[in-house]
Design a protein around this motif. Structure first.
Motif, PDB file in Angstrom:
ATOM      1  N   VAL A 157      10.121  28.355  13.331  1.00 10.58           N
ATOM      2  CA  VAL A 157      11.325  29.119  13.627  1.00 10.58           C
ATOM      3  C   VAL A 157      11.763  28.780  15.045  1.00 10.58           C
ATOM      4  N   ALA A 158      12.966  28.210  15.173  1.00  8.94           N
ATOM      5  CA  ALA A 158      13.459  27.792  16.488  1.00  8.94           C
ATOM      6  C   ALA A 158      14.199  28.923  17.190  1.00  8.94           C
ATOM      7  N   GLY A 159      15.125  29.556  16.478  1.00 13.64           N
ATOM      8  CA  GLY A 159      15.855  30.685  17.027  1.00 13.64           C
ATOM      9  C   GLY A 159      15.549  31.892  16.180  1.00 13.64           C
ATOM     10  N   GLU A 160      16.282  32.016  15.079  1.00  7.68           N
ATOM     11  CA  GLU A 160      15.975  33.034  14.082  1.00  7.68           C
ATOM     12  C   GLU A 160      16.459  32.551  12.728  1.00  7.68           C
ATOM     13  N   VAL A 161      15.731  32.960  11.696  1.00  8.01           N
ATOM     14  CA  VAL A 161      16.102  32.678  10.316  1.00  8.01           C
ATOM     15  C   VAL A 161      16.531  33.996   9.687  1.00  8.01           C
ATOM     16  N   LEU A 162      17.722  33.997   9.055  1.00  5.55           N
ATOM     17  CA  LEU A 162      18.280  35.231   8.522  1.00  5.55           C
ATOM     18  C   LEU A 162      18.683  35.055   7.063  1.00  5.55           C
ATOM     19  N   VAL A 163      18.591  36.144   6.300  1.00  4.53           N
ATOM     20  CA  VAL A 163      19.137  36.137   4.942  1.00  4.53           C
ATOM     21  C   VAL A 163      20.630  35.820   5.033  1.00  4.53           C
ATOM     22  N   GLY A 164      21.088  34.916   4.184  1.00  2.00           N
ATOM     23  CA  GLY A 164      22.475  34.465   4.243  1.00  2.00           C
ATOM     24  C   GLY A 164      22.636  33.121   4.907  1.00  2.00           C
ATOM     25  N   ASP A 165      21.575  32.614   5.581  1.00  2.00           N
ATOM     26  CA  ASP A 165      21.654  31.294   6.205  1.00  2.00           C
ATOM     27  C   ASP A 165      21.882  30.216   5.151  1.00  2.00           C
ATOM     28  N   HIS A 166      22.593  29.168   5.554  1.00  2.00           N
ATOM     29  CA  HIS A 166      22.784  27.999   4.701  1.00  2.00           C
ATOM     30  C   HIS A 166      21.564  27.089   4.835  1.00  2.00           C
ATOM     31  N   LEU A 167      21.242  26.369   3.752  1.00  2.00           N
ATOM     32  CA  LEU A 167      20.076  25.494   3.740  1.00  2.00           C
ATOM     33  C   LEU A 167      20.514  24.042   3.557  1.00  2.00           C
ATOM     34  N   VAL A 168      19.949  23.166   4.383  1.00  2.00           N
ATOM     35  CA  VAL A 168      20.249  21.739   4.340  1.00  2.00           C
ATOM     36  C   VAL A 168      18.941  20.980   4.241  1.00  2.00           C
ATOM     37  N   ARG A 169      18.906  19.972   3.367  1.00  2.00           N
ATOM     38  CA  ARG A 169      17.687  19.155   3.214  1.00  2.00           C
ATOM     39  C   ARG A 169      17.335  18.522   4.547  1.00  2.00           C
ATOM     40  N   ALA A 170      16.078  18.663   4.969  1.00  2.00           N
ATOM     41  CA  ALA A 170      15.640  18.092   6.246  1.00  2.00           C
ATOM     42  C   ALA A 170      15.640  16.571   6.162  1.00  2.00           C
ATOM     43  N   PRO A 171      16.297  15.888   7.100  1.00  2.01           N
ATOM     44  CA  PRO A 171      16.313  14.424   7.076  1.00  2.01           C
ATOM     45  C   PRO A 171      14.984  13.855   7.533  1.00  2.01           C
ATOM     46  N   GLN A 172      14.763  12.604   7.222  1.00  2.00           N
ATOM     47  CA  GLN A 172      13.565  11.926   7.703  1.00  2.00           C
ATOM     48  C   GLN A 172      13.657  11.733   9.207  1.00  2.00           C
ATOM     49  N   GLU A 173      12.498  11.683   9.842  1.00  2.00           N
ATOM     50  CA  GLU A 173      12.464  11.485  11.293  1.00  2.00           C
ATOM     51  C   GLU A 173      13.139  10.165  11.649  1.00  2.00           C
ATOM     52  N   GLN A 174      13.950  10.200  12.690  1.00  2.00           N
ATOM     53  CA  GLN A 174      14.613   8.997  13.160  1.00  2.00           C
ATOM     54  C   GLN A 174      13.993   8.555  14.480  1.00  2.00           C
ATOM     55  N   PHE A 175      14.123   7.265  14.776  1.00  2.00           N
ATOM     56  CA  PHE A 175      13.629   6.727  16.034  1.00  2.00           C
ATOM     57  C   PHE A 175      14.749   5.938  16.683  1.00  2.00           C
ATOM     58  N   VAL A 176      15.156   6.383  17.851  1.00  2.00           N
ATOM     59  CA  VAL A 176      16.301   5.758  18.512  1.00  2.00           C
ATOM     60  C   VAL A 176      15.825   4.695  19.486  1.00  2.00           C
ATOM     61  N   SER A 177      16.119   3.461  19.175  1.00  2.00           N
ATOM     62  CA  SER A 177      15.811   2.357  20.075  1.00  2.00           C
ATOM     63  C   SER A 177      16.974   1.385  20.041  1.00  2.00           C
ATOM     64  N   TYR A 178      18.139   1.873  20.431  1.00  2.00           N
ATOM     65  CA  TYR A 178      19.345   1.055  20.418  1.00  2.00           C
ATOM     66  C   TYR A 178      19.596   0.461  21.790  1.00  2.00           C
ATOM     67  N   VAL A 179      20.076  -0.756  21.789  1.00  2.00           N
ATOM     68  CA  VAL A 179      20.339  -1.453  23.035  1.00  2.00           C
ATOM     69  C   VAL A 179      21.512  -0.798  23.757  1.00  2.00           C
ATOM     70  N   PRO A 180      21.363  -0.411  25.025  1.00  2.00           N
ATOM     71  CA  PRO A 180      22.504   0.137  25.759  1.00  2.00           C
ATOM     72  C   PRO A 180      23.567  -0.938  25.983  1.00  2.00           C
ATOM     73  N   HIS A 181      24.825  -0.603  25.663  1.00  2.00           N
ATOM     74  CA  HIS A 181      25.910  -1.565  25.856  1.00  2.00           C
ATOM     75  C   HIS A 181      27.214  -0.835  26.075  1.00  2.00           C
ATOM     76  N   SER A 182      28.135  -1.497  26.753  1.00  2.00           N
ATOM     77  CA  SER A 182      29.400  -0.852  27.104  1.00  2.00           C
ATOM     78  C   SER A 182      30.344  -0.868  25.910  1.00  2.00           C
ATOM     79  N   PRO A 183      31.254   0.107  25.828  1.00  4.09           N
ATOM     80  CA  PRO A 183      32.195   0.188  24.704  1.00  4.09           C
ATOM     81  C   PRO A 183      33.347  -0.786  24.890  1.00  4.09           C
ATOM     82  N   PRO A 184      34.147  -0.997  23.844  1.00  4.95           N
ATOM     83  CA  PRO A 184      35.370  -1.782  24.013  1.00  4.95           C
ATOM     84  C   PRO A 184      36.239  -1.164  25.107  1.00  4.95           C
TER      85      PRO A 184
END
Length: 345
Positions: free
Chosen positions: A215-242
């Motif tokens: 429980v991170a904050g609070e879980v309440l009756v009436g909350d919406h439920l979303v399938r938990a995604p798989q763990e992601q690992f961010v290793s993207y090369v830093p680069h400037s935008p157009p």
């Protein structure tokens, strides 16, 4: 022997550089550097360059390679040399990476590639769908009952849901604030507030039983439920935008008044505008109006120049909104500040 995503051509500097600007190395840039636990691509780039988003040019990467994960591991040795008068960074081919174990460290932790930016600063945002479509959200599964009809729910409680069709872990959310474009006033999405994780016990046709996990904050009756995604690992090369990609900060996480280093902000650019993880933006503050007195003694209005106030690293992208981490800042960063291609320093 693990496969490296960095190609042999990249290591030998045989691909065309991603950017044409000349690189300026720091005077104390190391000729050899051994990657350690806790290092990040951004941090290592900062050892060599005043402008770390020029990392792809230092590695002689082309545009296609910039968009792929860039794997570097603790124990790897980086070597700096020169080709055609330009600095070049590569992995030492004559070094066998060592994995030393201690009672407190598991082998898989030591063998994990380093992230682009501090992982602990963005981990909560990688596995939670922060921006949702209100109509789609409203028709999804919901939490319909808690233990003993209590509204507030704790870790370990047995609860009941409707609409859950798969076993595994689900996440509880409720609708939060609207993310509004400051110029067009268009609602770009709604930020969902994460409550906690729930694990399916039994799937029944009408009602599904679940056990509350974290429980991170609070879980309440009436909350919406979303399938938990798989763990992601961010290793993207830093680069400037157009060069023409510009936007604004539209939200600071949890509504804090002024984001600082390692704070998360939302910007009004998403996939539709060509956003992708790894893009680095400068944050620009418009100068204020001041009154000055001329040589003739007369007062007149003038505007202070626009100044770069910090940098953002984009790490999660939605259709019309993206989330970015403040990597450095010269003072607080606020909603309404502009973002554009970063300036060299």
């Amino acid at each position: 022997m693990r496969n490296r995503i960095i190609s042999l051509a990249l290591l030998l500097g045989l691909v065309s550089p991603a950017f044409s600007d000349d690189l300026t190395l720091k005077s104390n840039a190391p000729t050899r550097y051994t990657v350690g636990r806790g290092d990040t691509l951004w941090g290592i780039a900062g050892r060599y360059l005043n402008s770390p988003w020029q990392w792809p040019q230092l590695w002689r990467m082309n545009r296609g390679q910039v968009r792929n994960p860039h794997w570097i591991y603790p124990g790897d040795v980086l070597v700096l040399d020169y080709a055609d008068g330009q600095p070049r960074l590569s992995l030492a081919m004559d070094v066998q990476r060592e994995v030393k174990l201690s009672p407190q460290v598991r082998p898989e932790q030591l063998d994990r590639a380093i992230s682009s930016i501090p992982a602990d600063a963005i981990e909560p945002f990688l596995v939670r769908p922060l921006v949702v479509d209100a109509q789609q959200f409203a028709t999804g599964p919901r939490l319909v009952a808690g233990p003993d009809e209590h509204l507030s729910i704790s870790s370990g409680d047995r609860v009941y849901a409707s609409g859950v069709g798969e076993t595994g872990t689900w996440q509880a959310y409720r609708l939060g604030k609207e993310l509004v474009d400051p110029d067009s006033k268009e609602v770009l999405g709604i930020e969902a507030v994460y409550g906690g994780d729930l694990i399916v016990d039994k799937l029944r046709p009408d009602i599904q039983s679940m056990t509350v996990g974290r429980v991170a904050g609070e879980v309440l009756v009436g909350d919406h439920l979303v399938r938990a995604p798989q763990e992601q690992f961010v290793s993207y090369v830093p680069h400037s935008p157009p060069g023409g990609l510009r936007g604004k900060i539209i939200s600071t996480y949890k509504g804090i008044d002024g984001a600082a280093q390692y704070s998360t902000v939302a910007v009004n650019l998403g996939r539709r505008q060509g956003m992708e993880p790894g893009l680095v933006f400068g944050v620009f503050k418009k100068g204020g109006d001041i009154e000055i007195v001329g040589a003739d003694g007369k007062k007149r209005q003038a505007q202070l120049p626009t100044e770069q106030a910090g940098k953002l690293f984009v790490y999660r992208v939605f259709d019309r909104v993206s989330y970015a981490l403040v990597l450095d800042s010269r003072g607080a960063i606020y909603v309404g500040d502009g973002i554009a291609s970063p300036e060299s320093e």
